[in-house]
Write an enzyme that holds these catalytic residues in place. Structure first.
Site, PDB file in Angstrom:
ATOM      1  N   PRO A   1       1.144   2.416  -5.627  1.00 43.12           N
ATOM      2  CA  PRO A   1       1.072   2.890  -7.019  1.00 43.12           C
ATOM      3  C   PRO A   1       0.897   4.406  -7.079  1.00 43.12           C
ATOM      4  CG  PRO A   1      -1.016   1.922  -6.365  1.00 43.12           C
ATOM      5  CD  PRO A   1      -0.056   1.679  -5.226  1.00 43.12           C
ATOM      6  N   HIS A   2       1.478   5.024  -8.098  1.00 46.95           N
ATOM      7  CA  HIS A   2       1.359   6.464  -8.289  1.00 46.95           C
ATOM      8  C   HIS A   2       1.798   6.784  -9.708  1.00 46.95           C
ATOM      9  CE1 HIS A   2       5.542   5.789  -7.117  1.00 46.95           C
ATOM     10  NE2 HIS A   2       5.853   6.883  -7.793  1.00 46.95           N
ATOM     11  N   ALA A   3       1.737   8.060 -10.084  1.00 44.66           N
ATOM     12  CA  ALA A   3       2.195   8.510 -11.405  1.00 44.66           C
ATOM     13  C   ALA A   3       2.893   9.855 -11.226  1.00 44.66           C
ATOM     14  CB  ALA A   3       1.029   8.610 -12.377  1.00 44.66           C
TER      15      ALA A   3
END
Length: 678
Positions: free
Chosen positions: A593-595
């Protein structure tokens, strides 16, 4: 369609005035893209009938000499053009065969195409060879004509290619109902592209409309597409499946899910003008291999700005996905600028062609010279952006066969209206002699005159308003690049400079002219190694997560506690997982997960969370997740070396099992870094 073409023909070709694309689009309540498409069709009709084409430049349309002919005469001339043009005629035969179903006869084709039997038989031989090249067989059957066999995908792809290259196919073949379907498909495609945050190039958009038509036409003769089962849907496939009933309503008949997948994949293959970053299948390998590709090109073609230009990285990344899809499907996008690339960027293209093996080996596909030239254009644009461009006074000559008084009037008007340097006035004969040794920026002539390397504008001796507009338009785009080497060469022609004075002179001129060639080259973006950024306080072993969101939050919390991201970054990670949950799970048991950098990232960071009990993320094959890797980065490139190292480790099944079974952060760090690096 035909009524709009008629009206545009009357407005543009039969009136002595200029129209803008926007003006025409508003008048007919269509998009600018549609107007450009209509102008292209009109130009094809005009060319087929031997008339000059409509001038379309910078969003403006005008016709030099108004035509006093009826539009119907252009339409009536179309069949003769089609039948007399060997390439177009064979394209028509190909589409007729592929839209006929399983069988066709020579008589069927003769009725449809209105050509002689001998011509058709001769063309059929060539068409059958071309069909065979695309793995489509045409076999003669006694008393029944010919039988067609081949994969549906091959048939559709060849139909799309054939119709794309036939300039007047829809005008000749499509009825009112077909055109209405195409209009509905255009609106549908615009909406899907908007929802997916992509903007298709005009060529890709028109090709997609043809793909819709081909799908509709093949379904209409009972030829549905059949594909294999799908474990994970791409975002395009999801969009088309969700609007399955809408597609059926547009076509007015039943459409299979596999047909939706076919259209979705055509969209995925399409080139985009711009795209908002969204996760897709292979997002991680695409990111990593793009970085390796840029580095390989920079080594082959020494231009350090390749490594620092974020626009290059993002552009290549956006282009790579459709290029990869096309390569997988055995298709390719013709680059109309191929010759331009080979002529103007030969060495750069050679470096890109050599370096593209990095992409091909990683992605297991092959890119042809057209696709390679597209990659080259991205690198060429970096060179363009980094070279000094300034405006200078344009050099102009006047060609005039009248007397001195006429040429002087024209010269004085030009100097009064424009900031130009007039190098001289010449007769046609003397101009040709002078131009053999000189190169002005623009030639302004009162008589018909052509010169191979320089733009010529024919004007009235007294400069009409139209002439003034044309000259202004040309002058506004005249720029010159200043290269220090050229400046020094010019000086060297007239003055001998002592060797020890060359460097100071070059440096002083560089400062005065604002040329930075003498300055230190900009270094590449620093990419720290994994051991530089991963520490025990960024690792959590055997975390008890009751849900996907809890696992993601913990990976984000480690980044926030270390000062690598704001609290807002965790919420952005959760939102991204909600939208792209399937693609977050990059391999069996591993999620990342990341943004986006602007959503709260403060520095480069990687966190690792192993789960006491695996958690379901929603991936049909790679669930459940045992390891969660939190990622934050301040740009698109600086984290890639560390990420590449970690990706290599996570591809090692033995090490993944060791990490999963480890009971402490220290133990996990030692497994990742190895004893020699601790």
């Amino acid at each position: 369609m035909e009524n709009r073409l008629l009206e545009i023909f009357r407005l543009v070709c039969q009136s002595n005035r200029e129209f803008t694309v926007r003006e025409l689009a508003q008048q007919f309540s269509v998009s600018s893209r549609t107007i450009y498409s209509d102008i292209k069709k009109l130009n094809e009709l005009l060319e087929a009938s031997g008339y000059p084409e409509i001038n379309a430049d910078k969003g403006k349309m005008f016709y030099t000499d108004p035509l006093m002919i009826e539009f119907e005469s252009l339409i009536l001339s179309t069949p003769a053009f089609v039948l007399s043009n060997l390439r177009i005629r064979r394209l028509r035969i190909t589409t007729s065969i592929l839209l006929s179903g399983d069988q066709f006869t020579v008589d069927d084709l003769l009725k449809e195409l209105d050509i002689s039997r001998n011509t058709l038989i001769a063309d059929l031989k060539e068409v059958r060879e071309m069909l065979s090249f695309h793995s489509i067989a045409v076999e003669a059957t006694p008393f029944k004509g010919y039988r067609i066999s081949g994969k549906e995908q091959n048939i559709r792809n060849l139909l799309i290619l054939s119709i794309s290259e036939d300039p007047l196919f829809f005008e000749d073949r499509a009825g009112k109902e077909d055109m209405q379907i195409l209009y509905s498909c255009e609106a549908f495609l615009d909406d899907v592209a908007r929802r997916l945050n992509v903007e298709l190039s005009d060529v890709s958009f028109n090709r997609m409309l043809i793909a819709f038509y081909v799908t509709y036409a093949r379904i209409s003769i009972g030829k549905a597409f059949t594909g294999g089962p799908k474990d994970v849907l791409t975002r395009e496939e999801k969009a088309f499946v969700e609007r399955h009933e809408e597609i059926e309503a547009i076509f007015g008949r039943e459409v299979s899910i596999d047909d939706c997948f076919y259209l979705a994949n055509k969209l995925a293959e399409a080139s985009v003008v711009k795209s908002e970053e969204l996760l897709s299948e292979k997002w991680l390998p695409f990111n990593l291999v793009t970085n390796q590709f840029i580095d390989a090109v920079a080594q082959e073609y020494s231009f350090e700005a390749f490594r620092t230009d974020s626009t290059l990285y993002e552009g290549l990344l956006n282009h790579l996905r459709p290029a990869y899809k096309r390569a997988l499907a055995g298709e390719w996008a013709e680059n109309p600028l191929l010759s331009y690339v080979l002529e103007n960027f030969f060495q750069l293209n050679k470096a890109v062609a050599k370096s593209v093996k990095v992409l091909e080996e990683e992605l297991k596909v092959h890119f042809n010279e057209h696709e390679i030239s597209y990659f080259t254009l991205f690198f060429a644009s970096v060179i363009e952006r980094n070279e000094k461009q300034i405006r200078r006074t344009p050099n102009v000559i006047i060609v005039c066969n009248a007397g001195i008084s006429t040429s002087e009037i024209l010269k004085s008007r030009l100097q009064a209206i424009f900031h130009v340097n007039i190098l001289g006035t010449f007769s046609v004969r003397n101009a040709a002699l002078w131009l053999k040794e000189h190169t002005p920026d623009l030639i302004i002539s009162t008589v018909p005159f052509k010169w191979k390397d320089t733009k010529v504008l024919k004007v009235s001796p007294y400069l009409s308003d139209y002439d003034i507009k044309e000259i202004q338009s040309q002058l506004s785009f005249l720029t010159a690049r200043i290269h220090m080497a050229e400046v020094m060469n010019i000086i060297g022609k007239y003055v001998e400079i002592e060797d020890h004075k060359l460097a100071p002179l070059k440096n002083e001129l560089s400062i005065y002219l604002g040329i930075t060639e003498n300055s230190e080259p900009k270094k590449g973006i620093y990419q720290p190694m994994l051991k530089e950024i991963l520490t025990t306080d960024l690792i959590k072993a055997k975390f008890e997560a009751a849900s996907r969101d809890e696992a993601v939050k913990e990976s984000g919390r480690l980044l926030v506690d270390k000062g690598l991201a704001d609290e807002s970054y965790i919420q952005a990670m959760l939102k991204n997982v909600e939208v792209n949950g399937t693609y977050i799970v990059i391999s069996p048991g591993i999620a990342m997960p990341h943004a986006r950098p602007e959503e709260g990232a403060l520095d480069i960071g990687l966190s690792i969370v192993t789960l006491k009990e695996p958690v379901v993320f929603g991936h049909p094959k790679n669930d459940p997740v045992k390891i969660v890797v939190g990622l934050c980065a301040i740009d698109h490139q600086s984290h890639l070396k560390a990420l590449t190292e970690l990706a290599d480790i996570l591809m090692d099944e033995k090490k993944v099992n060791e990490i999963t079974n480890a009971n402490s952060a220290e133990e996990i760090l030692q497994i990742i870094k190895g004893d020699s690096q601790c």
